[in-house]
Design a protein around this motif. Structure first.
Motif, PDB file in Angstrom:
ATOM      1  N   MET A 193       0.840  -1.151   0.000  1.00 29.53           N
ATOM      2  CA  MET A 193       0.000   0.000   0.000  1.00 29.53           C
ATOM      3  C   MET A 193       0.903   1.237   0.000  1.00 29.53           C
ATOM      4  N   ILE A 194       0.610   2.180  -0.877  1.00 29.30           N
ATOM      5  CA  ILE A 194       1.365   3.424  -0.932  1.00 29.30           C
ATOM      6  C   ILE A 194       0.863   4.372   0.142  1.00 29.30           C
ATOM      7  N   ILE A 195       1.795   4.941   0.893  1.00 23.36           N
ATOM      8  CA  ILE A 195       1.475   5.900   1.945  1.00 23.36           C
ATOM      9  C   ILE A 195       1.766   7.300   1.402  1.00 23.36           C
ATOM     10  N   PRO A 196       0.792   8.199   1.409  1.00 24.41           N
ATOM     11  CA  PRO A 196       1.063   9.576   0.968  1.00 24.41           C
ATOM     12  C   PRO A 196       2.055  10.256   1.919  1.00 24.41           C
ATOM     13  N   TRP A 197       3.225  10.609   1.421  1.00 19.93           N
ATOM     14  CA  TRP A 197       4.259  11.190   2.276  1.00 19.93           C
ATOM     15  C   TRP A 197       3.821  12.516   2.883  1.00 19.93           C
ATOM     16  N   LYS A 198       2.907  13.220   2.204  1.00 16.87           N
ATOM     17  CA  LYS A 198       2.436  14.511   2.718  1.00 16.87           C
ATOM     18  C   LYS A 198       1.600  14.353   3.989  1.00 16.87           C
ATOM     19  N   VAL A 246       6.060   2.882   0.753  1.00 13.69           N
ATOM     20  CA  VAL A 246       5.249   1.680   0.605  1.00 13.69           C
ATOM     21  C   VAL A 246       5.194   0.927   1.930  1.00 13.69           C
ATOM     22  N   TRP A 247       3.978   0.630   2.381  1.00 13.41           N
ATOM     23  CA  TRP A 247       3.757  -0.160   3.597  1.00 13.41           C
ATOM     24  C   TRP A 247       3.586  -1.609   3.196  1.00 13.41           C
ATOM     25  N   SER A 248       4.353  -2.505   3.822  1.00 12.80           N
ATOM     26  CA  SER A 248       4.214  -3.942   3.602  1.00 12.80           C
ATOM     27  C   SER A 248       3.446  -4.531   4.775  1.00 12.80           C
ATOM     28  N   GLN A 250       8.538   0.425  -9.630  1.00 11.53           N
ATOM     29  CA  GLN A 250       8.690  -0.915  -9.041  1.00 11.53           C
ATOM     30  C   GLN A 250       7.512  -1.318  -8.170  1.00 11.53           C
ATOM     31  N   VAL A 251       6.572  -0.418  -7.972  1.00 13.41           N
ATOM     32  CA  VAL A 251       5.425  -0.715  -7.110  1.00 13.41           C
ATOM     33  C   VAL A 251       4.322  -1.310  -7.964  1.00 13.41           C
ATOM     34  N   THR A 252       3.867  -2.501  -7.566  1.00 15.88           N
ATOM     35  CA  THR A 252       2.785  -3.157  -8.289  1.00 15.88           C
ATOM     36  C   THR A 252       1.500  -3.022  -7.505  1.00 15.88           C
ATOM     37  N   GLY A 253       0.408  -3.082  -8.232  1.00 13.15           N
ATOM     38  CA  GLY A 253      -0.904  -3.048  -7.580  1.00 13.15           C
ATOM     39  C   GLY A 253      -1.432  -1.730  -7.531  1.00 13.15           C
TER      40      GLY A 253
END
Length: 72
Positions: free
Chosen positions: A1-6, A54-56, A69-72
């Motif tokens: 899951m992508i975490i918004p850095w802002k 990216v949170w794993s 490189q981020v899938t999904g």
């Protein structure tokens, strides 16, 4: 899951970036660069969208990866 850095507290983001650049294997080549320069490089990549946080869920860790490189 992508975490918004802002959405992160600035100190938390600073700590994540610093931890990332201090990991083994994040050398920037033959030219020596300071920690501050490396941190600023990663911050610029996050700001421009070249890199994402990216949170794993599997490993319960946060990583910084190139967007491609981020899938999904």
């Amino acid at each position: 899951m992508i975490i918004p850095w802002k959405d992160l507290d600035s100190e938390t983001l600073d700590n994540l970036i610093e931890s990332f650049v201090l990991r083994e294997g994040t050398d920037y080549g033959e030219q020596e660069r300071s920690l501050e320069q490396k941190v600023e490089d990663v911050r610029r990549q996050l700001t421009s969208g070249e890199a994402v946080l990216v949170w794993s869920e599997l490993h319960e860790t946060v990583n910084i990866m190139p967007r491609g490189q981020v899938t999904g």
